[in-house]
Motif scaffolding. Structure first.
Motif, PDB file in Angstrom:
ATOM      1  N   LEU A 187      -3.380 -25.235 -21.513  1.00 12.25           N
ATOM      2  CA  LEU A 187      -3.287 -24.770 -20.129  1.00 12.25           C
ATOM      3  C   LEU A 187      -3.539 -25.908 -19.139  1.00 12.25           C
ATOM      4  N   LEU A 188      -4.568 -26.703 -19.379  1.00 11.02           N
ATOM      5  CA  LEU A 188      -4.890 -27.784 -18.452  1.00 11.02           C
ATOM      6  C   LEU A 188      -3.808 -28.857 -18.428  1.00 11.02           C
ATOM      7  N   GLU A 230      -1.578 -29.994 -15.148  1.00  9.25           N
ATOM      8  CA  GLU A 230      -1.461 -31.366 -14.652  1.00  9.25           C
ATOM      9  C   GLU A 230      -0.016 -31.750 -14.370  1.00  9.25           C
ATOM     10  N   GLN A 231       0.863 -31.367 -15.274  1.00  7.32           N
ATOM     11  CA  GLN A 231       2.270 -31.741 -15.144  1.00  7.32           C
ATOM     12  C   GLN A 231       3.114 -30.652 -15.786  1.00  7.32           C
ATOM     13  N   ARG A 232       3.955 -30.037 -15.006  1.00 14.77           N
ATOM     14  CA  ARG A 232       4.777 -28.983 -15.558  1.00 14.77           C
ATOM     15  C   ARG A 232       6.189 -29.104 -15.039  1.00 14.77           C
ATOM     16  N   PRO A 233       7.165 -28.620 -15.702  1.00 11.81           N
ATOM     17  CA  PRO A 233       7.114 -28.149 -17.083  1.00 11.81           C
ATOM     18  C   PRO A 233       7.080 -29.317 -18.069  1.00 11.81           C
ATOM     19  N   LEU A 234       6.696 -29.015 -19.280  1.00 12.59           N
ATOM     20  CA  LEU A 234       6.675 -30.017 -20.347  1.00 12.59           C
ATOM     21  C   LEU A 234       7.426 -29.474 -21.553  1.00 12.59           C
ATOM     22  N   ASP A 291       0.513 -13.556 -23.667  1.00  7.59           N
ATOM     23  CA  ASP A 291      -0.498 -13.131 -22.696  1.00  7.59           C
ATOM     24  C   ASP A 291      -0.004 -13.230 -21.255  1.00  7.59           C
ATOM     25  N   GLY A 292       1.173 -13.831 -21.051  1.00  5.85           N
ATOM     26  CA  GLY A 292       1.723 -13.946 -19.708  1.00  5.85           C
ATOM     27  C   GLY A 292       1.176 -15.112 -18.908  1.00  5.85           C
ATOM     28  N   LEU A 293       0.531 -16.071 -19.575  1.00  9.53           N
ATOM     29  CA  LEU A 293      -0.035 -17.237 -18.893  1.00  9.53           C
ATOM     30  C   LEU A 293       0.923 -18.418 -18.862  1.00  9.53           C
ATOM     31  N   VAL A 294       1.831 -18.470 -19.818  1.00  9.85           N
ATOM     32  CA  VAL A 294       2.779 -19.578 -19.969  1.00  9.85           C
ATOM     33  C   VAL A 294       4.177 -18.992 -20.115  1.00  9.85           C
ATOM     34  N   GLY A 328      -1.086 -17.841 -15.025  1.00  7.79           N
ATOM     35  CA  GLY A 328      -1.676 -19.010 -15.683  1.00  7.79           C
ATOM     36  C   GLY A 328      -2.122 -20.067 -14.690  1.00  7.79           C
ATOM     37  N   GLY A 329      -1.342 -20.254 -13.622  1.00 11.66           N
ATOM     38  CA  GLY A 329      -1.722 -21.212 -12.585  1.00 11.66           C
ATOM     39  C   GLY A 329      -3.022 -20.819 -11.906  1.00 11.66           C
ATOM     40  N   GLY A 330      -3.193 -19.525 -11.647  1.00 12.71           N
ATOM     41  CA  GLY A 330      -4.431 -19.050 -11.047  1.00 12.71           C
ATOM     42  C   GLY A 330      -5.624 -19.266 -11.957  1.00 12.71           C
ATOM     43  N   LEU A 331      -5.427 -19.045 -13.240  1.00 13.94           N
ATOM     44  CA  LEU A 331      -6.496 -19.261 -14.205  1.00 13.94           C
ATOM     45  C   LEU A 331      -6.876 -20.734 -14.291  1.00 13.94           C
TER      46      LEU A 331
END
Length: 113
Positions: free
Chosen positions: A24-25, A29-33, A60-63, A83-86
């Motif tokens: 997640l971290l 930092e850099q998305r997408p990867l 889980d809907g985070l990514v 996921g960004g909020g988390l």
């Protein structure tokens, strides 16, 4: 909330797994990867574990996962708004840990003393 079948518990287990936080971290930092870019940014993770961790975080809907129809297919990953909020909270937790890491271990005082 913490019953074994609870969706919140399942998500928490995935986020706090050995690799979940790091995936997640890195995406924060850099998305997408792409898969291999992500693997190369997380030291020590095997392709099998990265694949399993990503699968869980997507469920889980985070990514999010996007497949480009090339040969071979190119797969990219990024954070959903959830996921960004988390990740804001995870980054703050990591900052707190880094700031307080020297205060842990032998001789640490209990809270409130």
């Amino acid at each position: 909330m913490f019953h074994t079948e609870c969706s919140a518990r399942r998500m928490l287990d995935h986020v706090t797994s050995r690799w979940g936080i790091w995936v997640l971290l890195r995406l924060h930092e850099q998305r997408p990867l792409r898969f291999y870019e992500l693997r190369d940014r997380i030291g020590g993770i095997s392709e099998k574990m990265l694949s399993q961790t990503l699968r869980n975080l997507v469920q889980d809907g985070l990514v999010w996962r996007e497949v480009e129809p090339d040969t071979p297919p190119k797969v990219a990953y990024g954070l959903t708004p959830l996921g960004g909020g988390l990740c804001g909270h995870l980054a703050a937790m990591l900052d707190w840990i880094e700031a307080n890491a020297e205060n842990t271990g032998d001789g640490a005082q209990p809270a409130g003393t």
